[in-house]
Motif scaffolding. Structure first.
Motif, PDB file in Angstrom:
ATOM      1  N   GLU A 190       0.992  -1.346   0.001  1.00  0.00           N
ATOM      2  CA  GLU A 190       0.316  -0.029   0.223  1.00  0.00           C
ATOM      3  C   GLU A 190       1.160   1.380   0.079  1.00  0.00           C
ATOM      4  O   GLU A 190       2.201   0.973  -0.423  1.00  0.00           O
ATOM      5  N   GLU A 191       0.339   2.161  -0.067  1.00  0.00           N
ATOM      6  CA  GLU A 191       1.004   3.722   0.476  1.00  0.00           C
ATOM      7  C   GLU A 191       2.709   3.645   0.987  1.00  0.00           C
ATOM      8  O   GLU A 191       3.781   4.290   0.361  1.00  0.00           O
ATOM      9  N   SER A 192       2.653   3.197   1.938  1.00  0.00           N
ATOM     10  CA  SER A 192       4.537   2.733   2.421  1.00  0.00           C
ATOM     11  C   SER A 192       5.081   1.980   1.810  1.00  0.00           C
ATOM     12  O   SER A 192       6.529   2.290   1.517  1.00  0.00           O
ATOM     13  N   PHE A 193       4.176   0.782   1.252  1.00  0.00           N
ATOM     14  CA  PHE A 193       5.340   0.364   0.205  1.00  0.00           C
ATOM     15  C   PHE A 193       6.019   0.959  -1.163  1.00  0.00           C
ATOM     16  O   PHE A 193       7.107   1.412  -1.572  1.00  0.00           O
ATOM     17  N   ALA A 194       4.596   1.361  -1.730  1.00  0.00           N
ATOM     18  CA  ALA A 194       4.752   2.370  -2.626  1.00  0.00           C
ATOM     19  C   ALA A 194       5.709   3.716  -2.433  1.00  0.00           C
ATOM     20  O   ALA A 194       6.791   3.715  -3.293  1.00  0.00           O
ATOM     21  N   GLN A 195       6.058   4.294  -2.034  1.00  0.00           N
ATOM     22  CA  GLN A 195       6.866   5.633  -1.192  1.00  0.00           C
ATOM     23  C   GLN A 195       8.058   5.190  -1.101  1.00  0.00           C
ATOM     24  O   GLN A 195       9.205   5.428  -1.301  1.00  0.00           O
ATOM     25  N   ARG A 196       8.430   3.761  -0.094  1.00  0.00           N
ATOM     26  CA  ARG A 196       9.455   3.620   0.107  1.00  0.00           C
ATOM     27  C   ARG A 196      10.089   2.844  -1.321  1.00  0.00           C
ATOM     28  O   ARG A 196      11.708   3.262  -1.513  1.00  0.00           O
ATOM     29  N   ASN A 197       9.869   2.856  -2.087  1.00  0.00           N
ATOM     30  CA  ASN A 197      10.057   1.580  -3.639  1.00  0.00           C
ATOM     31  C   ASN A 197      10.098   2.826  -4.518  1.00  0.00           C
ATOM     32  O   ASN A 197      11.146   2.479  -5.241  1.00  0.00           O
ATOM     33  N   PHE A 198       9.273   3.425  -4.274  1.00  0.00           N
ATOM     34  CA  PHE A 198       9.310   4.375  -5.830  1.00  0.00           C
ATOM     35  C   PHE A 198       9.442   5.601  -5.637  1.00  0.00           C
ATOM     36  O   PHE A 198       8.894   6.701  -6.284  1.00  0.00           O
ATOM     37  N   GLY A 199       9.227   6.574  -4.140  1.00  0.00           N
ATOM     38  CA  GLY A 199       9.545   7.951  -3.806  1.00  0.00           C
ATOM     39  C   GLY A 199       7.833   8.421  -3.816  1.00  0.00           C
ATOM     40  O   GLY A 199       6.894   7.353  -4.130  1.00  0.00           O
ATOM     41  N   VAL A 200       8.229   8.775  -3.088  1.00  0.00           N
ATOM     42  CA  VAL A 200       6.407  10.056  -3.019  1.00  0.00           C
ATOM     43  C   VAL A 200       5.360  10.887  -4.039  1.00  0.00           C
ATOM     44  O   VAL A 200       4.405  10.642  -4.246  1.00  0.00           O
ATOM     45  N   SER A 201       6.508  10.212  -5.225  1.00  0.00           N
ATOM     46  CA  SER A 201       5.672  10.755  -6.235  1.00  0.00           C
ATOM     47  C   SER A 201       5.294   9.277  -7.362  1.00  0.00           C
ATOM     48  O   SER A 201       4.995   9.340  -8.633  1.00  0.00           O
ATOM     49  N   TYR A 202       4.171   8.664  -6.265  1.00  0.00           N
ATOM     50  CA  TYR A 202       5.154   6.684  -7.440  1.00  0.00           C
ATOM     51  C   TYR A 202       3.383   7.055  -7.882  1.00  0.00           C
ATOM     52  O   TYR A 202       3.023   8.129  -7.765  1.00  0.00           O
ATOM     53  N   GLY A 203       3.093   5.940  -8.377  1.00  0.00           N
ATOM     54  CA  GLY A 203       2.450   5.800  -9.381  1.00  0.00           C
ATOM     55  C   GLY A 203       1.014   5.016  -8.613  1.00  0.00           C
ATOM     56  O   GLY A 203       0.555   5.309  -7.195  1.00  0.00           O
ATOM     57  N   GLN A 204       0.167   3.884  -9.819  1.00  0.00           N
ATOM     58  CA  GLN A 204      -0.792   3.688  -9.536  1.00  0.00           C
ATOM     59  C   GLN A 204      -0.506   2.255  -9.351  1.00  0.00           C
ATOM     60  O   GLN A 204      -0.010   1.847  -9.556  1.00  0.00           O
ATOM     61  N   LEU A 205      -1.622   1.708  -8.384  1.00  0.00           N
ATOM     62  CA  LEU A 205      -1.303   0.213  -7.928  1.00  0.00           C
ATOM     63  C   LEU A 205      -2.832  -0.735  -7.741  1.00  0.00           C
ATOM     64  O   LEU A 205      -3.307   0.026  -7.333  1.00  0.00           O
ATOM     65  N   TYR A 206      -2.717  -1.745  -8.569  1.00  0.00           N
ATOM     66  CA  TYR A 206      -3.679  -2.632  -8.451  1.00  0.00           C
ATOM     67  C   TYR A 206      -3.444  -3.972  -8.405  1.00  0.00           C
ATOM     68  O   TYR A 206      -2.661  -4.421  -8.567  1.00  0.00           O
ATOM     69  N   LYS A 207      -4.169  -4.408  -8.329  1.00  0.00           N
ATOM     70  CA  LYS A 207      -4.235  -6.260  -7.435  1.00  0.00           C
ATOM     71  C   LYS A 207      -5.436  -7.442  -8.539  1.00  0.00           C
ATOM     72  O   LYS A 207      -6.608  -7.557  -7.782  1.00  0.00           O
ATOM     73  N   PRO A 208      -5.236  -7.151  -9.692  1.00  0.00           N
ATOM     74  CA  PRO A 208      -6.223  -8.248 -11.015  1.00  0.00           C
ATOM     75  C   PRO A 208      -6.370  -8.760 -10.221  1.00  0.00           C
ATOM     76  O   PRO A 208      -5.829  -9.499  -9.470  1.00  0.00           O
ATOM     77  N   ASP A 209      -7.981 -10.074  -9.836  1.00  0.00           N
ATOM     78  CA  ASP A 209      -7.979 -10.865  -9.729  1.00  0.00           C
ATOM     79  C   ASP A 209      -8.845 -11.395  -9.581  1.00  0.00           C
ATOM     80  O   ASP A 209     -10.221 -11.141  -9.453  1.00  0.00           O
ATOM     81  N   SER A 210      -8.906 -12.467 -10.008  1.00  0.00           N
ATOM     82  CA  SER A 210     -10.330 -13.428 -11.240  1.00  0.00           C
ATOM     83  C   SER A 210     -10.768 -14.858 -10.213  1.00  0.00           C
ATOM     84  O   SER A 210     -11.243 -15.234 -10.726  1.00  0.00           O
ATOM     85  N   ALA A 211      -9.900 -14.618  -9.426  1.00  0.00           N
ATOM     86  CA  ALA A 211      -9.879 -16.525  -8.802  1.00  0.00           C
ATOM     87  C   ALA A 211     -10.324 -15.481  -7.530  1.00  0.00           C
ATOM     88  O   ALA A 211     -10.089 -16.622  -7.027  1.00  0.00           O
ATOM     89  N   GLU A 212     -10.919 -15.394  -6.771  1.00  0.00           N
ATOM     90  CA  GLU A 212     -11.182 -15.311  -5.362  1.00  0.00           C
ATOM     91  C   GLU A 212     -11.847 -16.370  -4.621  1.00  0.00           C
ATOM     92  O   GLU A 212     -13.589 -16.436  -5.664  1.00  0.00           O
ATOM     93  N   MET A 213     -11.947 -16.928  -4.340  1.00  0.00           N
ATOM     94  CA  MET A 213     -12.497 -18.410  -3.324  1.00  0.00           C
ATOM     95  C   MET A 213     -13.089 -17.667  -2.529  1.00  0.00           C
ATOM     96  O   MET A 213     -13.637 -19.171  -1.261  1.00  0.00           O
TER      97      MET A 213
END
Length: 603
Positions: free
Chosen positions: A186-209
Motif C-alpha cells: 500500500e502507500e508505505s510500500f509504494a513510497q519506500r520503493n518508488f518515492g513520494v510521486s509514486y504511480g498507481q497500484l492494482y491487484k487484478p484477481d479473477s479467482a477469489e475463492m
C-alpha cells in the motif's frame, strides 16, 4: 569599492533566504517535496529477516471466538497489539486470504492468516510509520520457508518486494504459532520503493475463492464471495507408493484445468477495447484513488503491449523480465502463469507497467505442477500452465523479442548458477532452520509435524538443486526449453530420482493443523509413506552431476545476503533533490559575492 546604501539590505535578504532554504532542505525536505527515490522508513528495522518478530495480541475472548467462527466474512475486531515489546491500542484485526482462508475455514483449524490495521479505529496510528501489515499462516507449506525464500530471491534479483520476517504470535498470553509477517503493498510500500510521486497500484484477481478484501479498496467494495461450491481439497487419490499427487489435483470436480480462474478477463492483461469499463477487474482493485485519466493511460499501455508496439514506453521491461525469471524458476503457478492469473500487483507509472510479487506459500512447485519430473523440468520458454503463452501478453510479447529473451535467459542463469548455487542455498536453508526450528517444534497450530518439517527441508533442497540443473540445461541447449520439445525428447530431461514434491507441502495439504498435541506423533501421511522412523532422505537422482554444479558442502559462490540490504532500489537522492540543492548553493554563493563586492566604505 562601490557604495550602495541598499546593498546591505539586499545582501542580508539573500543570505537569510539561502540559510532558510538550506535549513529546510536539510532538516525538513518533505516540505519541498524532496524524498529519496527509495528511502528506508522507520518500520524498516521491524522486518529483520534473521530475527523473529514478536506479536502479542490481546482481545476480548468472546469477540475473538466470534471472529474466528465467521472468518469467511473477514470482519474486523478491535485488539491491543504489542510488536517487539511496543504496545498499540485499539488495532483492527481480521482474517484474510482467498483459497487459504477457505481451506482453513472448511477444516478443524483456526490458524487463519490475519491483517493488522493500526489506524482502523484510531486515525493516524501507525506501527513505526506502517499503518498495516499481514501475518501469513504458511498454509500448505511443510517447509515454512517457501514464501520467505521467494521474497528473498525476488529481492536479490532486483524486483521491488515487500519486507518480511518470521513472527511468533501469542493471543491473550497463549502461544498461537509461527507466521510470516509481510509488509502490505500500500502507500508505505509504494513510497519506500518508488518515492513520494509514486504511480498507481492494482491487484487484478479473477479467482477469489473466499474473501475478496485483500486485493481491492479497503472499504466500500463488493460483498466477499463465499467458498466455491464443489471445491474439494482432499487427497482422495493419493499414491502412497509414489508420494506424488495426480496432475490436476485440487481442482473443482467440474471444469477444466485451472478451475475458477479460467476464462477471459482483464486480469490476463489482454487488450479488450478502449472503454475503461471493460477492465473492471483491474480498476475495481485499485489500491489508491484513481481518476479517469489514470484509467485511460493504463488502457493505452495495454493496447501498446498487446500490439507489441513501443514496448519500452508501455512496460518496465527489465523489471518485468526479472519478475518472470524468478517466478518461472520457482515454478510458481498459483499466479499469472496459470489459468488462475492472480496473486500479483500491477504497478503503473507514467504509462509504464510492471508486476509486483504477492502470495508465495505455493511456490516451489506447490500448485498444479504435476509430477516431480514435470516440475523439475518446467520449460522456461513456454512458461505457462493450462493456457497458451499468447493468453499472457505481458510475458509473451517480451519473449517474442530476441533481445528481451536473451536478457530473460541471463536472469534465469543468474538464479540457477548463483542465487541457487547448491552449497550457498543449502547454507541459507540450514541457517533459517537454526532460526525457526525450535519455534516450529512448539508451534501449537502447525499444519505439519516437526518431523514432517525436517523431511520437507531435505526435499526442498533436492528440488532446488534439480531445478537449477534443468534450468541451466535448458539454457545451454542440452534440455528442450519448450513443452512440445520436452514431449518429443523426454530422455533429455533431468531425472528427479526419488524426489517427492508432496513432502514439501502442496495446495490443500496440512489439514492436521489446530490446537492439538501432535508434536512427535506419527501422522496419517507418515504412516502411508512408512517414513516416520526413518532418517530424512538424501535423495537427488544424480543431483549435481551435470553442468559442473558443486555438491552440497563445497565452497559456494556468493548468493546474496539475506534481508533488507538487498532490497533498496536506490539509496541516493533523485534529480529533483540535486536541482533544489543546486538552487540553495547558488543563492548562498550569490549573497557572498554581493557582500564582498558592495561593502560600504568606513566613514
Amino acid at each position: 569599492m562601490i557604495e550602495n546604501k541598499k546593498i546591505t539590505v539586499v545582501v542580508a535578504a539573500l543570505t537569510l533566504a539561502a540559510c532558510l532554504f538550506t535549513g529546510v532542505f536539510t532538516f525538513w525536505p518533505q516540505a519541498l517535496g524532496v524524498v529519496q527515490s527509495s528511502s528506508r522508513p522507520e518500520y524498516f528495522s521491524l522486518f529483520d529477516p534473521l530475527s523473529i518478530m514478536t506479536v502479542d495480541i490481546t482481545a476480548d475472548e468472546g469477540e475473538w471466538a466470534e471472529m474466528l467462527e465467521s472468518a469467511i466474512d473477514e470482519q474486523y475486531i478491535s485488539c491491543d497489539v504489542s510488536v517487539n515489546g511496543e504496545r498499540y491500542f485499539s488495532v483492527g484485526i481480521r482474517p484474510k486470504g482467498n483459497s487459504s482462508l477457505s481451506t482453513v475455514y472448511s477444516s478443524d483449524s483456526d490458524r487463519y492468516s490475519f491483517k493488522l490495521e493500526f489506524d482502523h479505529y484510531q486515525d493516524g496510528q501507525t506501527c513505526q510509520g506502517l499503518d498495516k501489515f499481514v501475518l501469513n499462516n504458511i498454509q500448505a507449506d511443510a517447509t515454512y520457508l517457501k514464501e520467505y525464500l521467494s521474497y528473498d530471491l525476488l529481492s536479490q534479483m532486483g524486483v521491488p518486494a515487500p519486507l518480511y520476517c518470521f513472527a511468533w504470535i501469542t493471543v491473550n498470553g497463549e502461544p498461537w504459532g509461527l507466521y510470516l509477517a509481510v509488509e502490505a503493498l500500500e502507500e508505505s510500500f509504494a513510497q519506500r520503493n518508488f518515492g513520494v510521486s509514486y504511480g498507481q497500484l492494482y491487484k487484478p484477481d479473477s479467482a477469489e475463492m473466499g474473501g475478496g478484501k485483500d486485493g481491492g479498496p479497503a472499504e466500500g467494495g463488493a460483498e466477499p464471495p463465499q467458498p466455491m461450491e464443489g471445491l474439494d481439497f482432499r487427497r482422495d487419490e493419493f499414491d502412497a507408493s509414489q508420494g506424488e499427487l495426480p496432475q490436476g489435483e485440487f481442482q473443482p470436480r467440474q471444469g477444466g484445468f485451472g478451475g475458477p480462474g479460467g476464462g477471459s478477463s482483464a486480469a490476463d492483461l489482454q487488450y479488450i477495447d478502449g472503454d475503461p469499463d471493460s477492465y473492471s477487474e483491474i480498476f475495481d482493485s485499485a489500491v489508491f484513488a484513481i481518476t479517469e485519466s489514470d484509467k485511460l493511460r493504463l488502457v493505452e499501455s495495454l493496447r501498446k503491449l498487446n500490439a507489441g508496439e513501443d514496448l519500452e514506453n508501455a512496460v518496465d521491461v527489465d523489471k518485468v523480465l526479472r519478475y518472470f525469471a524468478c517466478n518461472v524458476a520457482m515454478v510458481n503457478l498459483d499466479s499469472y502463469l496459470s489459468s488462475m492469473k492472480h496473486n500479483y500487483y500491477l504497478y503503473e507509472e507514467n504509462g509504464k507497467l510492471s508486476m509486483l510479487p504477492w502470495d508465495y506459500n505455493l511456490s516451489f512447485a506447490g500448485f498444479q505442477s504435476g509430477s516431480a519430473s514435470q516440475a523439475v523440468n518446467y520449460p522456461v520458454d513456454t512458461a505457462v500452465s493450462g493456457v497458451e503463452l499468447e493468453e499472457r501478453p505481458i510475458l509473451n510479447k517480451l519473449l517474442e523479442n530476441e533481445t528481451y529473451l536473451a536478457k530473460y535467459h541471463e536472469y534465469l542463469a543468474e538464479i540457477a548458477g548463483t542465487c541457487w548455487n547448491d552449497a550457498a542455498f543449502e547454507q541459507k536453508v540450514r541457517q533459517l532452520d537454526q532460526l525457526i526450528g525450535s519455534y516450529v517444534a512448539q508451534d501449537p497450530t502447525a499444519f505439519y509435524t516437526y518431523d514432517e518439517y525436517q523431511v520437507a527441508l531435505e526435499a526442498l533442497l533436492d528440488f532446488v538443486s534439480l531445478r537449477s540443473q534443468s534450468i541451466l540445461g535448458q539454457l545451454y541447449g542440452q534440455i528442450p526449453s519448450t513443452e512440445e520439445g520436452q514431449k518429443q525428447n523426454p530422455e533429455a530431461l533431468v531425472d528427479p530420482g526419488e524426489l517427492q514434491l508432496s513432502l514439501t507441502g502442496q495446495q490443500g495439504g496440512g489439514h492436521e493443523g489446530g490446537f492439538g498435541d501432535a508434536r512427535g506423533e506419527r501422522s496419517e501421511r507418515q504412516i502411508l509413506r512408512g517414513e516416520a522412523d526413518q532418517a530424512p532422505p538424501e535423495g537427488g537422482g544424480g543431483r549435481g552431476e551435470a553442468f559442473n554444479r558443486p555438491e552440497r558442502g563445497e565452497e559456494a559462490a556468493p548468493a546474496g545476503a539475506f534481508g533488507p540490504a538487498d532490497r533498496s532500489l536506490s539509496s541516493g537522492p533523485d534529480r529533483q533533490t540535486w536541482i533544489l540543492l543546486a538552487v540553495s548553493v547558488l543563492s548562498l554563493v550569490s549573497a557572498l559575492l554581493l557582500a564582498s563586492r558592495f561593502r560600504r566604505r568606513k566613514i
